[in-house]
Design a protein around this motif. Structure first.
Motif, PDB file in Angstrom:
ATOM      1  N   GLY A  83       0.817  -1.210   0.000  1.00 31.51           N
ATOM      2  CA  GLY A  83       0.000   0.000   0.000  1.00 31.51           C
ATOM      3  C   GLY A  83       0.847   1.254   0.000  1.00 31.51           C
ATOM      4  O   GLY A  83       0.549   2.217  -0.713  1.00 31.51           O
ATOM      5  N   GLU A 132      -6.245  -1.761  -1.027  1.00 31.24           N
ATOM      6  CA  GLU A 132      -6.453  -1.320   0.354  1.00 31.24           C
ATOM      7  C   GLU A 132      -7.799  -1.777   0.904  1.00 31.24           C
ATOM      8  O   GLU A 132      -7.923  -2.093   2.095  1.00 31.24           O
ATOM      9  CB  GLU A 132      -6.354   0.214   0.435  1.00 31.24           C
ATOM     10  CG  GLU A 132      -4.967   0.772   0.155  1.00 31.24           C
ATOM     11  CD  GLU A 132      -3.920   0.257   1.130  1.00 31.24           C
ATOM     12  OE1 GLU A 132      -3.792   0.834   2.222  1.00 31.24           O
ATOM     13  OE2 GLU A 132      -3.229  -0.723   0.793  1.00 31.24           O
ATOM     14  N   PRO A 134      -4.677  -2.264   6.240  1.00 31.87           N
ATOM     15  CA  PRO A 134      -4.235  -1.367   5.170  1.00 31.87           C
ATOM     16  C   PRO A 134      -3.409  -0.194   5.676  1.00 31.87           C
ATOM     17  O   PRO A 134      -3.543   0.230   6.820  1.00 31.87           O
ATOM     18  CB  PRO A 134      -5.550  -0.880   4.556  1.00 31.87           C
ATOM     19  CG  PRO A 134      -6.523  -0.920   5.698  1.00 31.87           C
ATOM     20  CD  PRO A 134      -6.116  -2.131   6.508  1.00 31.87           C
TER      21      PRO A 134
END
Length: 476
Positions: free
Chosen positions: A233, A273, A279
């Motif tokens: 991420g 995400e 996340p």
């Protein structure tokens, strides 16, 4: 009559006893409430100044740096953009690490990186090395604000304070006003020892931060409720933001592929995400937290206006008005004083919408005043325009910070506050693009007037956003 009098006396005694018990209970509760740890205040405030002062101090040094290396304004503009880009990416990434590992280690590592950047910048033999130093400064100064907000939120939970208005006000004053003091300090440093002092000043600043942080910040206890860091991420976020910001720095048809790339990476980022259990940025929170999204939008628009004024006005003072670097720094000094006074005066008041409304109107007025400036304009008029602009810096920055403190998830305060700075520098990069467009042939009075029109339009949009956000009415 006697029975009635006795009953009245009994009632009075009962009320007195109840009041005494209530007073004792209140006193016991106050005594049981732990005080805010004041030893934290100095390192948090001092650290919070590193990023804004470096983002603005360079404004006065751009012209002499260009002369020293024979570089064009387009080339020296990378000294501004490099820090913006590094900061925009670094703030939420380091903020997430602060949430995970605690404030102290990230604060100290960031300060050390600032010192290294200061050494490199002071000895830099070329513009390219200076740009590298600015990138390091961007990442190094990205730790202090998320660390401060994370620490303040933790202290608020420990002490039972819903909103620690005093420390939030002081944090806003130190961070926001030093951004405006930056050009004055930069002008003084250039006047005393040349542009290299603008980089060298970071060495003692970093050493002070390291000493204060090591002595006063509490040892961090990493959270163990998360098994990993979302590196995928973070990487996608960095790629998305880099593509977008590079396009904004040079918005031409030939660079449209960067915008397409940013959109494609953004789609992948959001998809991943949403599917990740832990996340980097929880997109579900943003979907259900419209007030926080509105705060980020207001932050972007506020700093488009603020940085347009800081960089546009400062460059025009030197090239268009013909002032020296040190004289230009002195002219914008009252701007910082207004920011400090307004933030301090309004800091302990609960109003968020009222601050935003007044601050935005003040910047619209300052922008309109730029239309009347020319090479013959008196110095006192220039100072008066700066005073108007300073009110926006003092009130809007504080209001958005306080709104975020109330709206963001406590467990994600570092990430949320880092994103606040990301949107701040998104506004800064947009302003940099606007300044580059209007000053394409130099910082002339005509270019300043074009910039004023852009700023008035942006101010009107910000005012509309403030008025449309109904959530602010709940926090009058």
């Amino acid at each position: 009559m006697t029975a009635t009098a006795d009953r009245a006396q009994d009632t009075t005694r009962t009320q007195d006893t109840a009041r005494a018990q209530d007073t004792a209970t209140t006193q016991d509760t106050a005594a049981a409430t732990p005080p805010f740890n004041r030893r934290l205040i100095v390192p948090l405030l001092f650290g919070a100044t590193l990023n804004p002062i470096n983002s603005s101090m360079i404004a006065i040094a751009l012209v002499p740096i260009g002369a020293a290396f024979g570089a064009s304004p387009a080339a020296t503009a990378w000294l501004v953009s490099a820090l913006y880009l590094a900061t925009a990416i670094g703030q939420p990434v380091i903020g997430r690490l602060v949430d995970r590992f605690g404030a102290r280690p990230l604060y100290l590592v960031g300060a050390a990186l600032v010192g290294v950047a200061g050494v490199i910048g002071t000895a830099a033999p070329s513009l390219a090395v200076l740009i590298v130093a600015r990138v390091l400064l961007g990442f190094g100064t990205s730790a202090q604000f998320p660390a401060a907000m994370h620490t303040v939120r933790g202290e608020a939970q420990r002490t039972g304070m819903k909103t620690p208005a005093g420390i939030l006000t002081a944090l806003s004053i130190s961070a926001q006003s030093t951004m405006v003091i930056g050009p004055t300090l930069g002008g003084a440093l250039v006047g005393v020892g040349g542009w290299r002092l603008v980089f060298a000043i970071n060495i003692p600043l970093a050493l002070v931060c390291i000493a204060l942080g090591a002595r006063r910040l509490p040892k961090s206890v990493p959270t163990h409720n998360e098994s990993r860091i979302d590196l995928m991420g973070m990487g996608l976020f960095a790629a998305m933001l880099t593509s977008l910001l590079l396009f904004l720095m040079d918005m031409s048809v030939g660079n449209l592929y960067l915008l397409v790339l940013a959109a494609a990476v953004a789609a992948v980022f959001v998809r991943i995400e949403l599917r990740t259990g832990e996340p980097f940025i929880d997109m579900r929170i943003f979907g259900g937290n419209t007030p926080l999204l509105m705060t980020y939008l207001r932050q972007t628009l506020t700093y488009v206006l603020t940085y347009c004024f800081i960089y546009g006005f400062a460059q025009w003072l030197e090239e268009g008005r013909g002032l020296s670097a040190s004289a230009a720094g002195l002219v914008v000094l009252p701007t910082s004083l207004t920011a400090i006074v307004m933030a301090w005066f309004t800091g302990r008041r609960n109003g968020i919408r009222s601050k935003l409304f007044a601050g935005t109107l003040s910047m619209i007025a300052a922008s309109a005043a730029l239309l009347a400036l020319n090479r013959e304009t008196a110095i006192w008029v220039l100072i008066a325009v700066g005073l108007l602009a300073g009110a926006t810096q003092g009130m809007n920055g504080l209001a958005n910070q306080n709104a975020l403190f109330r709206q963001a998830n406590a467990a994600r305060m570092g990430t949320a506050s880092g994103l606040l700075r990301t949107f701040q520098y998104l506004g800064a990069i947009l302003s940099s693009a606007a300044v580059a467009i209007v000053f394409r042939t130099g910082a002339s009075s005509g270019g300043l007037h074009e910039l004023a029109v852009i700023m008035i339009a942006c101010g009107a949009l910000l005012l509309a956003v403030v008025l449309a956000d109904r959530s602010l009415s709940l926090r009058r």
